[in-house]
Scaffold this active site. Structure first.
Site, PDB file in Angstrom:
ATOM      1  N   LYS A   1      51.949 -38.086 -62.929  1.00 10.78           N
ATOM      2  CA  LYS A   1      50.747 -38.324 -62.128  1.00 10.78           C
ATOM      3  C   LYS A   1      50.122 -37.006 -61.690  1.00 10.78           C
ATOM      4  O   LYS A   1      48.900 -36.809 -61.821  1.00 10.78           O
ATOM      5  CB  LYS A   1      51.073 -39.171 -60.902  1.00 10.78           C
ATOM      6  CG  LYS A   1      49.848 -39.550 -60.085  1.00 10.78           C
ATOM      7  CD  LYS A   1      50.216 -40.122 -58.738  1.00 10.78           C
ATOM      8  CE  LYS A   1      50.613 -39.022 -57.766  1.00 10.78           C
ATOM      9  NZ  LYS A   1      50.791 -39.509 -56.382  1.00 10.78           N
TER      10      LYS A   1
ATOM     11  N   ASP B   1      48.203 -43.644 -59.133  1.00  8.22           N
ATOM     12  CA  ASP B   1      48.873 -43.642 -57.837  1.00  8.22           C
ATOM     13  C   ASP B   1      48.974 -45.086 -57.338  1.00  8.22           C
ATOM     14  O   ASP B   1      48.658 -46.028 -58.064  1.00  8.22           O
ATOM     15  CB  ASP B   1      48.133 -42.742 -56.840  1.00  8.22           C
ATOM     16  CG  ASP B   1      46.825 -43.351 -56.350  1.00  8.22           C
ATOM     17  OD1 ASP B   1      46.338 -44.328 -56.975  1.00  8.22           O
ATOM     18  OD2 ASP B   1      46.286 -42.862 -55.344  1.00  8.22           O
TER      19      ASP B   1
END
Length: 221
Positions: free
Chosen positions: A120, A138
């Site tokens: 991420k 997220d």
């Protein structure tokens, strides 16, 4: 969600916010990387509050290593998991100096080799700093993609790979920012604000949350 609906979905988000940006504050690519690492399990607002003074003084890996772990902790002690994050930031700064000439690499695999940097974080840096069409999944984005039916998946990676398939041009560059901001401010975890959502009729979520009832004015005594 059908292809035409996906196009309309992003067209509406784009019309509502033509130039979405990360809410994390940074002064260069290195400080962006540090900010994203610090933002894990923390709010962007909380990270910004802690890093404004830090980044005014420390904006390179060399300066961060010179500051040291104890000095960094003093700056970020209001952020969750600050002990581990401080250790990772010092270690990744050392790795940048040792392996990359002090520069942040524009490569996801290389970024993921840095301490404290997962997929991420690497995707955020690739997108924001280097203009790559990546999808940083997220908690907000994961929720929005599953709740709306845009890109359902049981894991963040599954959602990311689904987004790779379904997000059309010209929306790919900014897609993850639109989705994150949508999840942060409208499609909230506990009570999505469906009554003011620009994509409500395209969304699979049911039942839609009604608008809150206006409070009746109390007549003066």
């Amino acid at each position: 969600m059908k292809k035409a609906q996906v196009v309309e979905f992003f067209a509406r988000l784009a019309a509502d916010n033509p130039h979405p940006e990360t809410e994390l504050e940074s002064v260069n690519t290195y400080t962006l990387l540090v900010a994203v690492v610090l933002s894990a399990q923390a709010t962007d607002a909380g990270v910004n509050k802690a890093t404004r003074a830090l980044f005014a003084q420390v904006d390179t890996p060399e300066k961060m290593v010179a500051l040291g772990e104890a000095g960094l902790k003093d700056h970020i002690k209001t952020i969750g998991l600050f002990n581990t994050k401080a250790k990772n930031v010092i270690a990744l700064s050392e790795a940048l100096l040792r392996d990359h000439g002090g520069e942040v690499p524009a490569d996801r695999d290389a970024l993921e080799q840095l301490p404290g940097v997962g997929r991420k974080t690497a995707n955020v840096v690739m997108n924001v700093a280097f203009g790559q069409e990546t999808f940083a999944v997220d908690t907000h984005l994961f929720r929005v993609c599953n709740r709306t039916g845009l890109a359902p998946g049981k894991t963040p990676l599954a959602v990311e790979l689904k987004l790779e398939k379904v997000v059309p041009h010209p929306f790919r560059l900014h897609a993850h920012h639109w989705l994150i901001l949508h999840g942060r401010y409208i499609c909230k975890a506990r009570t999505p604000e469906c009554w003011r959502c620009p994509v409500a009729e395209l969304c699979a979520f049911k039942p839609k949350t009604p608008a809150p009832k206006a409070k009746k004015a109390v007549a003066p005594a």
